[in-house]
Design a protein around this motif. Structure first.
Motif, PDB file in Angstrom:
ATOM      1  N   PRO A  36       0.699  -0.490  -6.796  1.00 35.96           N
ATOM      2  CA  PRO A  36       0.393   0.150  -8.044  1.00 35.96           C
ATOM      3  C   PRO A  36      -1.344   1.096  -8.097  1.00 35.96           C
ATOM      4  CG  PRO A  36      -0.673  -2.256  -7.121  1.00 35.96           C
ATOM      5  CD  PRO A  36       0.815  -2.268  -6.795  1.00 35.96           C
ATOM      6  N   ARG A  37      -1.586   1.288  -6.494  1.00 36.60           N
ATOM      7  CA  ARG A  37      -2.422   1.876  -6.189  1.00 36.60           C
ATOM      8  C   ARG A  37      -1.845   3.254  -6.500  1.00 36.60           C
ATOM      9  NH1 ARG A  37      -4.490  -0.281  -0.572  1.00 36.60           N
ATOM     10  NH2 ARG A  37      -4.384  -2.315  -0.606  1.00 36.60           N
ATOM     11  N   LEU A  38      -0.775   3.374  -6.145  1.00 30.31           N
ATOM     12  CA  LEU A  38       0.189   4.660  -6.719  1.00 30.31           C
ATOM     13  C   LEU A  38      -0.004   5.539  -7.639  1.00 30.31           C
ATOM     14  CD1 LEU A  38       3.135   5.838  -4.022  1.00 30.31           C
ATOM     15  CD2 LEU A  38       0.921   6.715  -4.799  1.00 30.31           C
ATOM     16  N   ARG A  39       0.382   4.668  -8.900  1.00 27.13           N
ATOM     17  CA  ARG A  39      -0.113   4.701 -10.295  1.00 27.13           C
ATOM     18  C   ARG A  39      -1.403   5.270 -11.372  1.00 27.13           C
ATOM     19  NH1 ARG A  39       0.672   0.669 -14.325  1.00 27.13           N
ATOM     20  NH2 ARG A  39       1.541  -1.141 -12.643  1.00 27.13           N
ATOM     21  N   PRO A  80       1.021  -1.461   0.260  1.00 28.51           N
ATOM     22  CA  PRO A  80      -0.044  -0.095   0.450  1.00 28.51           C
ATOM     23  C   PRO A  80       0.750   1.110   0.252  1.00 28.51           C
ATOM     24  CG  PRO A  80      -0.864  -1.298   1.593  1.00 28.51           C
ATOM     25  CD  PRO A  80       0.816  -2.061   1.138  1.00 28.51           C
ATOM     26  N   PRO A  81       0.314   2.236  -0.264  1.00 30.44           N
ATOM     27  CA  PRO A  81       0.405   3.626  -0.353  1.00 30.44           C
ATOM     28  C   PRO A  81       1.408   3.939   0.734  1.00 30.44           C
ATOM     29  CG  PRO A  81      -0.590   3.756  -1.126  1.00 30.44           C
ATOM     30  CD  PRO A  81      -0.909   2.873  -1.020  1.00 30.44           C
ATOM     31  N   ASP A  82       1.105   3.809   2.103  1.00 32.05           N
ATOM     32  CA  ASP A  82       1.898   4.193   3.147  1.00 32.05           C
ATOM     33  C   ASP A  82       2.762   3.325   3.768  1.00 32.05           C
ATOM     34  OD1 ASP A  82       0.006   1.696   3.858  1.00 32.05           O
ATOM     35  OD2 ASP A  82      -1.287   3.271   5.245  1.00 32.05           O
ATOM     36  N   ALA A  83       2.881   1.867   2.850  1.00 39.13           N
ATOM     37  CA  ALA A  83       3.817   0.732   3.712  1.00 39.13           C
ATOM     38  C   ALA A  83       5.417   0.595   2.137  1.00 39.13           C
ATOM     39  CB  ALA A  83       3.267  -0.070   3.616  1.00 39.13           C
ATOM     40  N   LEU A  84       5.550   1.948   1.884  1.00 40.27           N
ATOM     41  CA  LEU A  84       6.810   1.771   0.722  1.00 40.27           C
ATOM     42  C   LEU A  84       8.067   1.937   1.775  1.00 40.27           C
ATOM     43  CD1 LEU A  84       5.511   4.747  -1.765  1.00 40.27           C
ATOM     44  CD2 LEU A  84       6.731   2.483  -2.003  1.00 40.27           C
ATOM     45  N   GLU A  85       8.031   1.752   3.196  1.00 44.78           N
ATOM     46  CA  GLU A  85       9.204   2.064   3.912  1.00 44.78           C
ATOM     47  C   GLU A  85       9.481   1.012   4.892  1.00 44.78           C
ATOM     48  OE1 GLU A  85      11.998   4.017   4.054  1.00 44.78           O
ATOM     49  OE2 GLU A  85      11.141   6.457   3.364  1.00 44.78           O
ATOM     50  N   TRP A 116      10.525  -1.567  -8.786  1.00 51.38           N
ATOM     51  CA  TRP A 116      11.825  -2.014  -9.908  1.00 51.38           C
ATOM     52  C   TRP A 116       9.622  -2.254 -11.040  1.00 51.38           C
ATOM     53  CZ3 TRP A 116      16.210  -2.354 -11.939  1.00 51.38           C
ATOM     54  CH2 TRP A 116      15.530  -3.135 -12.831  1.00 51.38           C
ATOM     55  N   GLU A 117       8.923  -1.605 -11.773  1.00 51.02           N
ATOM     56  CA  GLU A 117       8.140  -1.408 -12.663  1.00 51.02           C
ATOM     57  C   GLU A 117       8.104  -1.827 -13.608  1.00 51.02           C
ATOM     58  OE1 GLU A 117       5.572  -1.655 -10.821  1.00 51.02           O
ATOM     59  OE2 GLU A 117       4.721  -0.220  -9.687  1.00 51.02           O
ATOM     60  N   ASP A 118       8.234  -3.434 -13.936  1.00 52.97           N
ATOM     61  CA  ASP A 118       8.586  -4.217 -14.603  1.00 52.97           C
ATOM     62  C   ASP A 118       7.235  -4.443 -15.935  1.00 52.97           C
ATOM     63  OD1 ASP A 118       9.560  -5.984 -16.616  1.00 52.97           O
ATOM     64  OD2 ASP A 118      10.376  -7.071 -15.972  1.00 52.97           O
ATOM     65  N   ILE A 130      11.857  -6.178  -4.867  1.00 48.23           N
ATOM     66  CA  ILE A 130      11.751  -5.021  -5.006  1.00 48.23           C
ATOM     67  C   ILE A 130      10.551  -4.989  -4.869  1.00 48.23           C
ATOM     68  CG2 ILE A 130      13.577  -5.534  -7.336  1.00 48.23           C
ATOM     69  CD1 ILE A 130      10.658  -6.052  -9.111  1.00 48.23           C
ATOM     70  N   LEU A 131       9.879  -4.007  -4.791  1.00 49.03           N
ATOM     71  CA  LEU A 131       8.683  -2.795  -4.533  1.00 49.03           C
ATOM     72  C   LEU A 131       7.952  -3.043  -5.289  1.00 49.03           C
ATOM     73  CD1 LEU A 131       9.459  -0.756  -1.555  1.00 49.03           C
ATOM     74  CD2 LEU A 131       9.029  -3.851  -1.552  1.00 49.03           C
ATOM     75  N   ARG A 132       6.678  -2.588  -5.320  1.00 49.69           N
ATOM     76  CA  ARG A 132       6.393  -1.841  -6.527  1.00 49.69           C
ATOM     77  C   ARG A 132       4.401  -1.253  -5.649  1.00 49.69           C
ATOM     78  NH1 ARG A 132       5.087  -6.454 -11.187  1.00 49.69           N
ATOM     79  NH2 ARG A 132       4.789  -4.835 -12.462  1.00 49.69           N
TER      80      ARG A 132
END
Length: 756
Positions: free
Chosen positions: A595-598, A560-565, A721-723, A591-593
């Motif tokens: 999608p909700r932010l995008r 989720p957006p609040d869990a990038l850290e 890393w958004e492949d 790696i992290l992704r």
């Protein structure tokens, strides 16, 4: 009088247009001389830098990135320029130790300086040729006054050093001449640098003492030292400058005694190819024009012997002549055979090189343009094109500036053809052409077609069979369509409900098959799990996934957006009985992704696709406080960095919280940051964010392994890393593991639609 003559061109009248004056710190005196290379770079001696700084002349201590005052005598009384030291090659004894004061000779002793901007005309680069015994050369005092010229002769050339003797009249090489060019008047080229003088002892002068003897480094030695030190501008000494005007016939090299046998053997093929004086005059006139030479206007032709002399001694003369001869020999097997014989003889002389003047000029310009936009292009292509060879020293750096292209071409031209079979004993494809084919395939579009047309013309001129070129071109095309190694790929989606315990997450896990389909391995959203339990789950699933035996598995975690850290990479999946810890970030490309932010941008999908496609081009955008916060970063990503695929976010947690969403919403596919950072420090420089893109996840994994073991390393890298070739969880074509890849989880045929 010879038929080929040095052209009456003011640029090559002497070297004073490139002469540099290095000033002392107070600008009151001349510390020494130097020579302008190209662009913003200058070359001088390290001991001249020491003199300018007031240090011991032959001190080996690196002064660091100091800035000196320099001037160009050709500009008259113009204000001095500031030049920063960028390459330091200290003076050293032949035994690699310090140089005692009073030593008559030493090694190394070079320095490259960089100006803030290119100097104005008439400052310009000089042509360079090898130093050889017998050359009459001229040196100037650093101040550049016309009367300060000192004429000397290369009396001996020994182990890269030329000993210079002057007559007892006129000026002598003295203090203030060091670092300046040694100019061969007959050749119209610089052949080395002034280094020092050999003085008589401090006693009464006798007939046995050395008088007016000095010494300098030949171009060959200077080039070798600069390349060994990794100087980016070494290539400017590896051939004529500018590239459109190679050096004239070096008449003074006659005493150097090159391979006269090869020269004499050229006479036979030349007589058969150009026995007609009219044809010989036409081809020789065109050749001279390309080489920047003058010719008589009386309609005469050079003798065959004189033409052979030129071909054996002048760089690029032979391939340039072959370029004009080859088209008329396409249907003449005997003539083509004689041209092949001539080219083979040229390779024995060392002067011919592989490419003609026009071929070299065109390729250099194209590669410099491509390297400006994609600094890693040449390294990737050469690594793939020459997999069983050690790359040239100029290609060891994974990212090349346009200024380094000339040096790369200079080395690749000397490499032999590949070992693949060729039809009818035709020539093998040279290494340079193979690299060009791989560059073309990787580039695509009009640039690809232009490079392929270039290599086709060169191959035809060299007599290479068309099938050999087609085969290597097909190899390059297959390589350009490469995919990542087929290791295991695991997708994980994490989520939290409002009442879930802290540090617990609900997770769903999918295995990706080689054909792109996915099988749900864990639905797991029924209950929250702690991090270590999720890590053990991922380890178990990865070990049983297709491709697990190939390389390092990739684990992509959607958060989720609040869990990038969230420290997912530190979650330890080792079992209670295991001896060695197993953080996910050590064992997998974690790696992290997000999608909700995008989804918060209607153009994000197109932005992501465009940026991902351009990931090998351009550099890394460093998003620190200098970008101007959220608004500043948005402006950069919309304008000058519209296609940027990599962003390194530096700064505090608050700063990262402001900039990370901007990157992801605007479709940046690769974002790196240190989630433990409290400032904009260089902790992640060891990851080489500017290095080859495809290797970044592995470099991050290596960093994590060392960081977890070293308690003094606080940095904790996080990598988005958004492949675009790897679907997100809600884009998957799901299948029940029990049903196999042909059946969707809801019983529908996967071809009829995707489950959302």
């Amino acid at each position: 009088m010879t038929w080929f003559r040095a052209a009456a061109d003011e640029r090559f009248a002497d070297a004073r247009g490139a002469l540099v004056r290095v000033l002392t710190a107070d600008r009151a005196r001349t510390a020494g001389a130097g020579v302008y290379l190209c662009g913003r770079r200058l070359l001088t001696c390290a001991h001249v830098v020491n003199a300018a700084l007031g240090q011991r002349m032959l001190s080996a201590r690196d002064p660091g990135g100091v800035t000196l005052d320099v001037a160009f005598p050709v500009l008259g009384a113009a204000a001095p320029h500031r030049a920063r030291l960028v390459t330091w090659i200290p003076p050293r004894s032949p035994h690699r130790g310090p140089v005692p004061d009073g030593s008559p000779r030493w090694e190394g002793d070079l320095a490259v300086l960089e100006l803030a901007e290119e100097p104005p005309p008439p400052v310009g680069p000089v042509r360079w040729l090898d130093m050889a015994r017998g050359q009459e050369v001229r040196a100037w005092y650093g101040g550049g006054q016309p009367f300060t010229y000192a004429d000397v002769r290369v009396a001996a050339y020994d182990d890269g050093v030329g000993y210079l003797d002057g007559q007892l009249s006129g000026a002598a090489v003295d203090e203030g001449y060091s670092g300046g060019p040694l100019w061969s008047v007959a050749d119209g080229a610089a052949v080395g640098l002034v280094m020092g003088r050999i003085t008589a002892p401090g006693t009464a002068l006798s007939a046995q003492h050395t008088v007016r003897r000095s010494w300098g480094l030949g171009r060959q030695t200077v080039l070798r030292e600069l390349r060994h030190a990794g100087a980016p501008d070494a290539g400017h000494l590896d051939g004529p400058a500018p590239p459109t005007a190679p050096g004239p016939w070096p008449a003074a090299h006659r005493d150097a005694d090159p391979d006269e046998t090869a020269r004499d053997m050229m006479v036979g093929p030349l007589q058969l190819l150009l026995g007609d004086p009219a044809a010989r005059a036409a081809h020789a006139t065109a050749l001279a024009a390309e080489l920047g030479l003058g010719t008589p206007a009386d309609g005469t032709a050079p003798s065959v012997a004189e033409l052979a002399e030129l071909l054996s001694r002048t760089e690029r003369a032979l391939p340039t002549l072959a370029e004009s001869l080859a088209p008329a020999l396409a249907d003449d097997p005997r003539g083509r055979g004689e041209l092949d014989r001539l080219l083979a003889l040229g390779r024995l002389t060392g002067a011919a090189r592989l490419l003609s003047v026009a071929e070299h000029r065109l390729l250099r310009a194209k590669l410099e343009h491509l390297c400006h936009h994609d600094p890693g292009l040449l390294h990737r292509a050469a690594t793939a094109a020459l997999p069983y060879l050690d790359l040239p020293g100029t290609l060891h750096a994974p990212r090349l500036a346009p200024a380094a292209v000339a040096g790369v071409l200079g080395e690749l031209e000397t490499w032999p053809g590949d070992s693949s079979p060729v039809p009818d004993e035709t020539p093998r494809l040279p290494a340079l052409l193979r690299v060009v084919e791989y560059v073309a395939a990787e580039t695509g579009g009009l640039a690809c077609r232009a490079l392929q047309e270039w290599s086709g013309r060169v191959a035809a001129r060299l007599g290479i069979h068309a099938s050999a070129l087609r085969e290597r071109r097909a190899d390059a095309a297959r390589w350009s369509q490469r995919t990542a190694p087929a290791g295991a790929r695991i997708l994980v989606e994490l989520d939290r409900h409002a009442k879930d315990p802290a540090d617990h997450y609900r997770c769903a896990v999918w295995r990706l098959r080689a054909d792109g389909s996915a099988a749900r391995a864990v639905t797991g959203t029924d209950r929250p799990r702690p991090g270590p339990e999720i890590a053990r789950l991922v380890r178990d699933i990865a070990s049983g996934t297709e491709g697990a035996e190939h390389g390092v598995a990739l684990v992509a975690v959607s958060v989720p957006p609040d869990a990038l850290e969230l420290p997912v990479d530190e979650w330890d999946g080792a079992g209670v009985d295991e001896y060695i810890p197993a953080p996910l970030g050590e064992d997998f490309h974690l790696i992290l992704r997000c999608p909700r932010l995008r989804r918060r941008s209607r153009t994000a999908a197109a932005d992501l696709a465009r940026r991902w496609e351009a990931r090998h081009r351009g550099g890394v955008l460093h998003a620190d406080r200098a970008v101007g916060g959220r608004a500043g970063l948005i402006g950069l990503l919309k304008t000058t960095h519209r296609d940027t695929a990599r962003v390194l976010v530096r700064g505090t947690a608050g700063h990262r919280g402001e900039l990370l969403p901007v990157c992801l919403v605007m479709g940046v596919p690769i974002v790196l940051w240190d989630r433990a950072s409290r400032d904009a420090g260089p902790e992640l420089d060891a990851v080489a964010p500017d290095g080859p893109v495809d290797g970044l996840p592995e470099r991050v994994r290596h960093f994590r392994v060392h960081a977890y073991a070293d308690t003094t390393t606080a940095a904790r890298p996080a990598l988005v890393w958004e492949d675009t070739g790897m679907p997100l969880p809600d884009e998957l074509q799901l299948a029940d593991p029990a049903e196999g890849p042909g059946q969707a989880a809801d019983g529908k045929d996967p071809a009829q639609g995707k489950q959302r």
